[in-house]
Design an enzyme around this catalytic site. Structure first.
Site, PDB file in Angstrom:
ATOM      1  N   SER A  67       9.185   2.886  -0.714  1.00 46.05           N
ATOM      2  CA  SER A  67      10.212   3.794  -1.239  1.00 46.05           C
ATOM      3  C   SER A  67      11.328   4.015  -0.236  1.00 46.05           C
ATOM      4  O   SER A  67      12.511   4.063  -0.605  1.00 46.05           O
ATOM      5  CB  SER A  67       9.584   5.134  -1.632  1.00 46.05           C
ATOM      6  OG  SER A  67       8.703   4.968  -2.731  1.00 46.05           O
ATOM      7  N   SER A  89       3.279   2.318   2.984  1.00 45.19           N
ATOM      8  CA  SER A  89       3.682   1.103   3.704  1.00 45.19           C
ATOM      9  C   SER A  89       5.178   1.094   3.994  1.00 45.19           C
ATOM     10  O   SER A  89       5.643   0.364   4.874  1.00 45.19           O
ATOM     11  CB  SER A  89       3.304  -0.152   2.908  1.00 45.19           C
ATOM     12  OG  SER A  89       3.965  -0.160   1.655  1.00 45.19           O
ATOM     13  N   GLY A  90       5.943   1.899   3.245  1.00 45.90           N
ATOM     14  CA  GLY A  90       7.384   1.984   3.455  1.00 45.90           C
ATOM     15  C   GLY A  90       8.226   1.522   2.280  1.00 45.90           C
ATOM     16  O   GLY A  90       9.448   1.427   2.383  1.00 45.90           O
ATOM     17  N   SER A 147       1.634  -1.611  -7.270  1.00 46.51           N
ATOM     18  CA  SER A 147       1.298  -2.780  -8.106  1.00 46.51           C
ATOM     19  C   SER A 147       0.195  -3.614  -7.449  1.00 46.51           C
ATOM     20  O   SER A 147       0.447  -4.731  -6.996  1.00 46.51           O
ATOM     21  CB  SER A 147       2.530  -3.629  -8.404  1.00 46.51           C
ATOM     22  OG  SER A 147       3.336  -3.850  -7.270  1.00 46.51           O
ATOM     23  N   LEU A 198       0.817  -1.204   0.000  1.00 49.49           N
ATOM     24  CA  LEU A 198       0.000   0.000   0.000  1.00 49.49           C
ATOM     25  C   LEU A 198       0.858   1.264   0.000  1.00 49.49           C
ATOM     26  O   LEU A 198       2.013   1.250   0.422  1.00 49.49           O
ATOM     27  CB  LEU A 198      -0.909   0.020   1.232  1.00 49.49           C
ATOM     28  CG  LEU A 198      -2.035  -1.012   1.295  1.00 49.49           C
ATOM     29  CD1 LEU A 198      -2.670  -0.997   2.676  1.00 49.49           C
ATOM     30  CD2 LEU A 198      -3.089  -0.735   0.212  1.00 49.49           C
ATOM     31  N   SER A 199       0.257   2.368  -0.437  1.00 52.37           N
ATOM     32  CA  SER A 199       0.903   3.666  -0.306  1.00 52.37           C
ATOM     33  C   SER A 199       1.183   3.914   1.175  1.00 52.37           C
ATOM     34  O   SER A 199       0.335   3.642   2.029  1.00 52.37           O
ATOM     35  CB  SER A 199      -0.027   4.760  -0.856  1.00 52.37           C
ATOM     36  OG  SER A 199       0.557   6.032  -0.713  1.00 52.37           O
TER      37      SER A 199
END
Length: 201
Positions: free
Chosen positions: A39, A36-37, A106, A33-34
């Site tokens: 990057s 979530s860590g 994704s 998820l956005s």
């Protein structure tokens, strides 16, 4: 579909490239998820592997949309194409003996499976890494304020709120970022790479 084209193989095969570069390529696909860590872990992992003198490069979801995929939106069809394109790019990097780190939401299994299959057909290794955090945690983090906007209806088709996220069922690595910090996450991935001979020939 392009026509009147012929694939032109090079003069260097995969084994020769590995022998001469001293490194075997692998795609490390971070999904989650956005917020979530993904990057943050991808950046730290890239730096760590570079300090080990490895040929490594990071492909990040937001960054790719500034260039290669700037023509795509966030509807399901565009998300499918976004992942297909980056899967092809990752395959090229990995074929060049690069440790290729990708950080993309994704959200759909079928798209991730397509990328896995691209690598399988090219006899290239692909590792799926599930960067997992509960929705309540990522909403609390919300560094870009995206969840707040999605809840307010300002962002349509937002993964986890108004669009689905299909979690991996058999990821190679599963990291719960509400329980493991960035340093621990990098260690888990690095230890997996070492144990499976991706850091040494």
């Amino acid at each position: 579909m392009s026509t009147n084209i012929t694939f032109h193989p090079g003069s260097v095969d995969g084994q020769e490239r590995i022998a001469l570069t001293g490194q075997r390529g692998v795609t490390i696909w971070l999904t989650g998820l956005s917020a979530s860590g993904k990057s943050t872990i991808a950046c730290a992992l890239e730096q760590h592997l570079l300090h080990l003198h490895k040929f490594v490069y990071r492909l990040d979801g937001d960054n790719i949309r500034f260039g290669l995929n700037k023509d795509l939106s966030f509807d399901e069809k565009s998300r499918n194409e976004n992942i297909r394109r980056i899967g092809e790019v990752a395959k090229l990097f990995t074929d060049a003996s690069c440790i290729t780190i990708t950080a993309f939401i994704s959200p759909y299994r079928v798209d991730r499976d397509l990328v896995k299959d691209l690598h399988r057909k090219a006899s290239l290794p692909f590792l799926e890494v599930f960067i997992d955090a509960p929705l309540s945690v990522v909403e609390e983090r919300d560094p870009k304020g995206l969840y707040k906007k999605a809840r307010a209806g300002e962002i349509k088709d937002f993964t986890g709120i108004s669009a689905p996220y299909e979690a991996p069922e058999n990821a190679n690595i599963h990291i719960k970022t509400d329980e493991t910090d960035v340093e621990g996450s990098v260690r888990i991935i690095t230890e997996y790479l070492a144990a499976n001979s991706y850091l040494a020939l």
